[in-house]
Design an enzyme around this catalytic site. Structure first.
Site, PDB file in Angstrom:
ATOM      1  N   ASP A  34       0.790  -1.211   0.117  1.00 13.89           N
ATOM      2  CA  ASP A  34       0.089  -0.106  -0.002  1.00 13.89           C
ATOM      3  C   ASP A  34       1.051   1.255   0.220  1.00 13.89           C
ATOM      4  OD1 ASP A  34      -3.219   0.296   1.179  1.00 13.89           O
ATOM      5  OD2 ASP A  34      -1.995   2.144   0.899  1.00 13.89           O
ATOM      6  N   ASP A  60       3.983   2.067  -4.616  1.00 13.76           N
ATOM      7  CA  ASP A  60       3.287   2.684  -5.294  1.00 13.76           C
ATOM      8  C   ASP A  60       2.960   1.555  -6.573  1.00 13.76           C
ATOM      9  OD1 ASP A  60       1.629   4.020  -7.202  1.00 13.76           O
ATOM     10  OD2 ASP A  60       2.781   5.889  -7.024  1.00 13.76           O
ATOM     11  N   LEU A  82      -6.711  -4.676  -4.547  1.00 13.32           N
ATOM     12  CA  LEU A  82      -7.630  -3.716  -3.865  1.00 13.32           C
ATOM     13  C   LEU A  82      -7.107  -2.283  -4.335  1.00 13.32           C
ATOM     14  CD1 LEU A  82      -7.903  -6.389  -1.735  1.00 13.32           C
ATOM     15  CD2 LEU A  82     -10.106  -5.082  -1.665  1.00 13.32           C
ATOM     16  N   GLU A  85      -7.895   4.486  -6.251  1.00 16.01           N
ATOM     17  CA  GLU A  85      -8.711   5.651  -5.933  1.00 16.01           C
ATOM     18  C   GLU A  85     -10.251   5.168  -5.939  1.00 16.01           C
ATOM     19  OE1 GLU A  85      -7.657   8.299  -4.892  1.00 16.01           O
ATOM     20  OE2 GLU A  85      -5.470   8.072  -5.063  1.00 16.01           O
ATOM     21  N   THR A 101      -3.600   5.297 -10.995  1.00 13.29           N
ATOM     22  CA  THR A 101      -3.713   4.171  -9.971  1.00 13.29           C
ATOM     23  C   THR A 101      -4.606   3.148 -10.643  1.00 13.29           C
ATOM     24  OG1 THR A 101      -3.543   5.716  -8.176  1.00 13.29           O
ATOM     25  CG2 THR A 101      -4.545   3.694  -7.620  1.00 13.29           C
ATOM     26  N   THR A 131     -16.035  -3.149  -8.798  1.00 15.32           N
ATOM     27  CA  THR A 131     -17.418  -2.727  -8.468  1.00 15.32           C
ATOM     28  C   THR A 131     -18.615  -2.662  -9.249  1.00 15.32           C
ATOM     29  OG1 THR A 131     -18.198  -0.275  -7.826  1.00 15.32           O
ATOM     30  CG2 THR A 131     -16.520  -0.569  -9.552  1.00 15.32           C
ATOM     31  N   TYR A 156     -14.454   7.578 -12.130  1.00 10.41           N
ATOM     32  CA  TYR A 156     -14.019   6.461 -11.017  1.00 10.41           C
ATOM     33  C   TYR A 156     -14.629   5.028 -11.946  1.00 10.41           C
ATOM     34  CZ  TYR A 156     -14.795   2.852  -7.741  1.00 10.41           C
ATOM     35  OH  TYR A 156     -14.769   1.792  -7.045  1.00 10.41           O
ATOM     36  N   SER A 159     -12.810   4.325 -15.089  1.00 19.95           N
ATOM     37  CA  SER A 159     -11.535   3.729 -14.700  1.00 19.95           C
ATOM     38  C   SER A 159     -11.608   2.153 -14.296  1.00 19.95           C
ATOM     39  CB  SER A 159     -10.383   4.359 -13.781  1.00 19.95           C
ATOM     40  OG  SER A 159     -11.183   4.467 -12.479  1.00 19.95           O
ATOM     41  N   ASN A 186     -20.224  -1.186   0.059  1.00 18.50           N
ATOM     42  CA  ASN A 186     -19.916  -1.682   1.456  1.00 18.50           C
ATOM     43  C   ASN A 186     -20.137  -0.666   2.583  1.00 18.50           C
ATOM     44  OD1 ASN A 186     -17.145  -4.084   0.986  1.00 18.50           O
ATOM     45  ND2 ASN A 186     -18.614  -3.302  -0.551  1.00 18.50           N
ATOM     46  N   TYR A 213     -27.459  14.498  -1.379  1.00 18.33           N
ATOM     47  CA  TYR A 213     -27.305  15.099  -2.862  1.00 18.33           C
ATOM     48  C   TYR A 213     -28.859  14.818  -3.630  1.00 18.33           C
ATOM     49  CZ  TYR A 213     -22.185  14.412  -2.358  1.00 18.33           C
ATOM     50  OH  TYR A 213     -20.815  14.443  -2.158  1.00 18.33           O
TER      51      TYR A 213
HETATM   52  P1  NAD Z   1     -10.101   2.924   0.001  1.00 20.66           P
HETATM   53  O1  NAD Z   1      -9.945   4.282  -0.793  1.00 20.66           O
HETATM   54  O2  NAD Z   1     -10.421   3.017   1.236  1.00 20.66           O
HETATM   55  O3  NAD Z   1      -8.547   2.161  -0.098  1.00 20.66           O
HETATM   56  C1  NAD Z   1      -7.667   2.313  -1.273  1.00 20.66           C
HETATM   57  C2  NAD Z   1      -6.377   1.652  -0.564  1.00 20.66           C
HETATM   58  O4  NAD Z   1      -5.589   1.867  -1.897  1.00 20.66           O
HETATM   59  C3  NAD Z   1      -5.960   2.672   0.357  1.00 20.66           C
HETATM   60  O5  NAD Z   1      -5.268   2.094   1.406  1.00 20.66           O
HETATM   61  C4  NAD Z   1      -4.640   3.615  -0.364  1.00 20.66           C
HETATM   62  O6  NAD Z   1      -3.332   4.145   0.301  1.00 20.66           O
HETATM   63  C5  NAD Z   1      -4.354   2.505  -1.538  1.00 20.66           C
HETATM   64  N1  NAD Z   1      -3.772   3.158  -2.678  1.00 20.66           N
HETATM   65  C6  NAD Z   1      -4.269   3.871  -3.548  1.00 20.66           C
HETATM   66  N2  NAD Z   1      -3.313   4.496  -4.491  1.00 20.66           N
HETATM   67  C7  NAD Z   1      -2.458   3.446  -4.556  1.00 20.66           C
HETATM   68  C8  NAD Z   1      -1.239   3.289  -5.213  1.00 20.66           C
HETATM   69  N3  NAD Z   1      -0.718   3.881  -6.144  1.00 20.66           N
HETATM   70  N4  NAD Z   1      -0.356   2.085  -4.706  1.00 20.66           N
HETATM   71  C9  NAD Z   1      -0.511   1.429  -3.660  1.00 20.66           C
HETATM   72  N5  NAD Z   1      -1.861   1.860  -2.785  1.00 20.66           N
HETATM   73  C10 NAD Z   1      -2.588   2.542  -3.316  1.00 20.66           C
HETATM   74  O7  NAD Z   1     -10.929   1.858  -0.888  1.00 20.66           O
HETATM   75  P2  NAD Z   1     -11.984   0.951  -0.664  1.00 20.66           P
HETATM   76  O8  NAD Z   1     -13.078   1.323  -0.414  1.00 20.66           O
HETATM   77  O9  NAD Z   1     -11.368   0.018   0.434  1.00 20.66           O
HETATM   78  O10 NAD Z   1     -11.971  -0.062  -1.985  1.00 20.66           O
HETATM   79  C11 NAD Z   1     -11.139  -0.962  -2.141  1.00 20.66           C
HETATM   80  C12 NAD Z   1     -11.324  -1.622  -3.396  1.00 20.66           C
HETATM   81  O11 NAD Z   1     -12.535  -2.092  -3.489  1.00 20.66           O
HETATM   82  C13 NAD Z   1     -11.195  -0.661  -4.860  1.00 20.66           C
HETATM   83  O12 NAD Z   1     -10.682  -1.261  -5.890  1.00 20.66           O
HETATM   84  C14 NAD Z   1     -12.632  -0.144  -4.993  1.00 20.66           C
HETATM   85  O13 NAD Z   1     -12.624   0.149  -6.315  1.00 20.66           O
HETATM   86  C15 NAD Z   1     -13.384  -1.678  -4.511  1.00 20.66           C
HETATM   87  N6  NAD Z   1     -14.938  -1.603  -4.278  1.00 20.66           N
HETATM   88  C16 NAD Z   1     -15.162  -0.632  -3.316  1.00 20.66           C
HETATM   89  C17 NAD Z   1     -16.376  -0.483  -2.785  1.00 20.66           C
HETATM   90  C18 NAD Z   1     -16.877   0.439  -1.708  1.00 20.66           C
HETATM   91  O14 NAD Z   1     -17.987   0.272  -1.392  1.00 20.66           O
HETATM   92  N7  NAD Z   1     -15.936   0.878  -0.898  1.00 20.66           N
HETATM   93  C19 NAD Z   1     -17.363  -1.397  -3.389  1.00 20.66           C
HETATM   94  C20 NAD Z   1     -16.929  -2.333  -4.554  1.00 20.66           C
HETATM   95  C21 NAD Z   1     -15.460  -2.224  -4.813  1.00 20.66           C
HETATM   96  O1  DAU Z   2     -21.337   0.688  -5.769  1.00 20.28           O
HETATM   97  C1  DAU Z   2     -19.885   0.595  -5.368  1.00 20.28           C
HETATM   98  C2  DAU Z   2     -19.036   1.922  -5.113  1.00 20.28           C
HETATM   99  O2  DAU Z   2     -19.737   2.438  -3.716  1.00 20.28           O
HETATM  100  C3  DAU Z   2     -17.615   1.582  -4.769  1.00 20.28           C
HETATM  101  O3  DAU Z   2     -17.256   1.333  -6.089  1.00 20.28           O
HETATM  102  C4  DAU Z   2     -17.173   3.162  -4.454  1.00 20.28           C
HETATM  103  O4  DAU Z   2     -15.850   2.910  -4.382  1.00 20.28           O
HETATM  104  C5  DAU Z   2     -17.779   3.504  -3.285  1.00 20.28           C
HETATM  105  O5  DAU Z   2     -17.163   4.819  -2.947  1.00 20.28           O
HETATM  106  C6  DAU Z   2     -19.228   3.636  -3.424  1.00 20.28           C
HETATM  107  O6  DAU Z   2     -19.648   4.609  -4.289  1.00 20.28           O
HETATM  108  P1  DAU Z   2     -20.979   5.620  -4.139  1.00 20.28           P
HETATM  109  O7  DAU Z   2     -20.699   6.958  -4.889  1.00 20.28           O
HETATM  110  O8  DAU Z   2     -22.022   4.850  -4.377  1.00 20.28           O
HETATM  111  O9  DAU Z   2     -20.752   5.995  -2.485  1.00 20.28           O
HETATM  112  P2  DAU Z   2     -20.856   7.180  -1.719  1.00 20.28           P
HETATM  113  O10 DAU Z   2     -20.665   6.807  -0.321  1.00 20.28           O
HETATM  114  O11 DAU Z   2     -19.894   8.418  -2.377  1.00 20.28           O
HETATM  115  O12 DAU Z   2     -22.311   7.961  -1.918  1.00 20.28           O
HETATM  116  C7  DAU Z   2     -23.424   6.819  -1.706  1.00 20.28           C
HETATM  117  C8  DAU Z   2     -24.792   7.765  -2.234  1.00 20.28           C
HETATM  118  O13 DAU Z   2     -24.797   8.914  -1.365  1.00 20.28           O
HETATM  119  C9  DAU Z   2     -24.562   8.144  -3.565  1.00 20.28           C
HETATM  120  O14 DAU Z   2     -25.600   8.182  -4.272  1.00 20.28           O
HETATM  121  C10 DAU Z   2     -24.323   9.664  -3.379  1.00 20.28           C
HETATM  122  C11 DAU Z   2     -24.809   9.922  -1.961  1.00 20.28           C
HETATM  123  N1  DAU Z   2     -24.165  10.940  -1.232  1.00 20.28           N
HETATM  124  C12 DAU Z   2     -22.876  10.822  -0.977  1.00 20.28           C
HETATM  125  C13 DAU Z   2     -22.065  11.801  -0.156  1.00 20.28           C
HETATM  126  C14 DAU Z   2     -20.529  11.330  -0.107  1.00 20.28           C
HETATM  127  C15 DAU Z   2     -24.825  11.992  -0.670  1.00 20.28           C
HETATM  128  O15 DAU Z   2     -26.097  12.018  -0.813  1.00 20.28           O
HETATM  129  N2  DAU Z   2     -24.144  13.086   0.007  1.00 20.28           N
HETATM  130  C16 DAU Z   2     -22.762  12.655   0.276  1.00 20.28           C
HETATM  131  O16 DAU Z   2     -22.323  13.593   1.139  1.00 20.28           O
END
Ligand code: NAD
Ligand code: DAU
Length: 350
Positions: A34, A60, A82, A85, A101, A131, A156, A159, A186, A213
């Site tokens: 990481d 990186d 995982l 960004e 990234t 995702t 996002y 990418s 999640n 939003y």
């Molecule tokens: P996060 O932003 O919490 O964590 C990302 C991690 O990647 C961080 O620890 C960061 O330091 C590291 N990172 C970023 N750029 C890097 C680089 N260039 N080199 C090495 N490390 C780097 O993300 P998350 O929410 O835990 O998501 C993890 C994965 O799961 C992502 O690929 C995301 O697309 C996917 N995903 C997330 C969700 C969600 O709801 N959060 C849902 C479905 C899929």
């Molecule tokens: O569906 C999986 C994705 O879920 C992952 O791939 C992404 O990494 C993760 O960030 C998430 O994306 P979303 O855009 O769905 O999550 P977020 O928490 O940013 O927003 C959830 C919903 O809430 C979305 O409809 C936007 C809305 N929102 C978000 C924020 C930050 C608001 O209404 N107000 C806010 O301040």
């Protein structure tokens, strides 16, 4: 499989995956690779950092010479990727980092796997964590299946879609054993408070406006993060090469209803009169290109590998709130410094 590099292990989902693998498989060596961006935090792994089967490497994934030398020195059997960004709003204000990234970083890892595994693909695996956003947006009905055509809308999701295509291309072209999973939203502990649920918890706690939003009509399918980590474990060990699995919670919520539920939980936990936290709800300018609805059909994963979510949403949300209220220091640490600047810029314009 003995030595696994888990990329992005200091982030939200990555830390849960690392914890699960370190605790469940003492015979494996787990390397957490990481770069510790704003979203990466080694405090997420304090409870397992001294385990003999765990190591952290700062690096990186876009740095090809570094990744090549890491593969040469560590000779990993598998990658669970995982690192990314991950925040849609940041991708709208600064898309380039997402291309670097999420796309370039993934290809650098694939290329290292291709060079160092040298065709021995039956004993090596590249697991790419993706995702549901790659599938685009749904109307009021329907669900994403593994066959749904890709139709990403945000920088996002574009990418992530691109990185998925590269993973499949490396499977089809070079024969690398790849697996992809596409998961819904999640929630749980260690979630960075720029995302909806932890941001709302933090704001409610501090009596700040809770930004919703548009009209709050957008729908997301929420999954307990530990259930996602368990799904990754099952898929990593049992999926056939080249497979894709959708992972979801069968748990759709309109944002405004979710925030309403969260406000009522917070009232109870903080000893506030019912309805007090809901007064903080503030409708703000909508996200550009905001996908209306996501819903995952995870039937294939249940049918073929027996996975299903374990936790009811209300119970999971309570646990999540409890974790944030008990981990004040964690929240303070991650919301100091750059976070303040991000928050002010992001919400000033809304
Ligand atoms: P996060 O932003 O919490 O964590 C990302 C991690 O990647 C961080 O620890 C960061 O330091 C590291 N990172 C970023 N750029 C890097 C680089 N260039 N080199 C090495 N490390 C780097 O993300 P998350 O929410 O835990 O998501 C993890 C994965 O799961 C992502 O690929 C995301 O697309 C996917 N995903 C997330 C969700 C969600 O709801 N959060 C849902 C479905 C899929
Ligand atoms: O569906 C999986 C994705 O879920 C992952 O791939 C992404 O990494 C993760 O960030 C998430 O994306 P979303 O855009 O769905 O999550 P977020 O928490 O940013 O927003 C959830 C919903 O809430 C979305 O409809 C936007 C809305 N929102 C978000 C924020 C930050 C608001 O209404 N107000 C806010 O301040």
């Amino acid at each position: 499989m003995k030595k696994i590099i888990i990329t992005g292990g200091a982030g939200f989902i990555g830390s849960h995956v690392v914890r699960r693998f370190v605790n469940t498989y003492p015979g494996y060596q787990i390397i957490n690779l990481d770069n510790l961006t704003y979203a990466g935090n080694l405090a997420n792994l304090r409870d397992i950092e001294t385990q003999p089967n765990y190591r952290f490497v700062k690096g990186d994934i876009t740095d090809a010479p570094f990744i090549d030398s890491l593969f040469a020195s560590e000779q990993p059997d598998a990658i669970i990727h995982l690192a990314a960004e991950s925040h849609v709003d940041r991708s709208i204000s600064d898309p380039i980092d997402f291309v670097l990234t999420n796309v370039v970083g993934t290809v650098v890892l694939l290329n290292a796997a291709r060079n160092y595994w040298q065709g021995a693909y039956d004993t090596h695996r590249f697991y790419h964590v993706s995702t549901d956003e790659v599938y685009g947006a749904l109307g009021d009905t329907g669900m994403f299946t593994e066959d749904t055509k890709y139709d990403p809308h945000s920088p996002y999701s574009a990418s992530k879609a691109s990185s998925d295509h590269f993973v499949r291309a490396y499977h089809d072209t070079y024969g690398i054993d790849t697996v992809i999973s596409n998961c819904s939203n999640n929630y749980g502990s260690h979630h960075f408070p720029e995302k909806l649920i932890p941001l709302a918890i933090n704001n409610i706690k501090n009596n700040k406006p809770v930004p919703v939003y548009g009209k709050g009509e957008n729908v997301r399918d929420w999954l307990w993060v530990e259930d996602h980590a368990r799904a990754i474990d099952v898929i990593f060990h049992r999926a056939a090469a080249g497979e894709t699995y959708n992972i979801g919670g069968h748990n759709e919520w309109k944002n405004i209803d979710l925030i309403g539920l969260l406000c009522s939980i917070m009232d109870r936990k903080l000893g506030r009169p019912a309805g007090e936290s809901a007064q903080l709800i503030t409708f703000v300018k909508d996200r550009a290109g905001h996908d209306l609805r996501y819903a995952i059909d995870a039937t294939k994963l249940k049918r073929e590998l027996g996975w299903k979510p374990s936790l009811q949403f209300e119970e999971g949300l309570e646990k999540t709130v409890d974790w944030y209220l008990a981990n004040e220091e964690w929240l303070q640490d991650v919301t100091s410094g750059h976070y303040q600047q991000y928050y002010e810029e992001q919400y000033a314009s809304r």
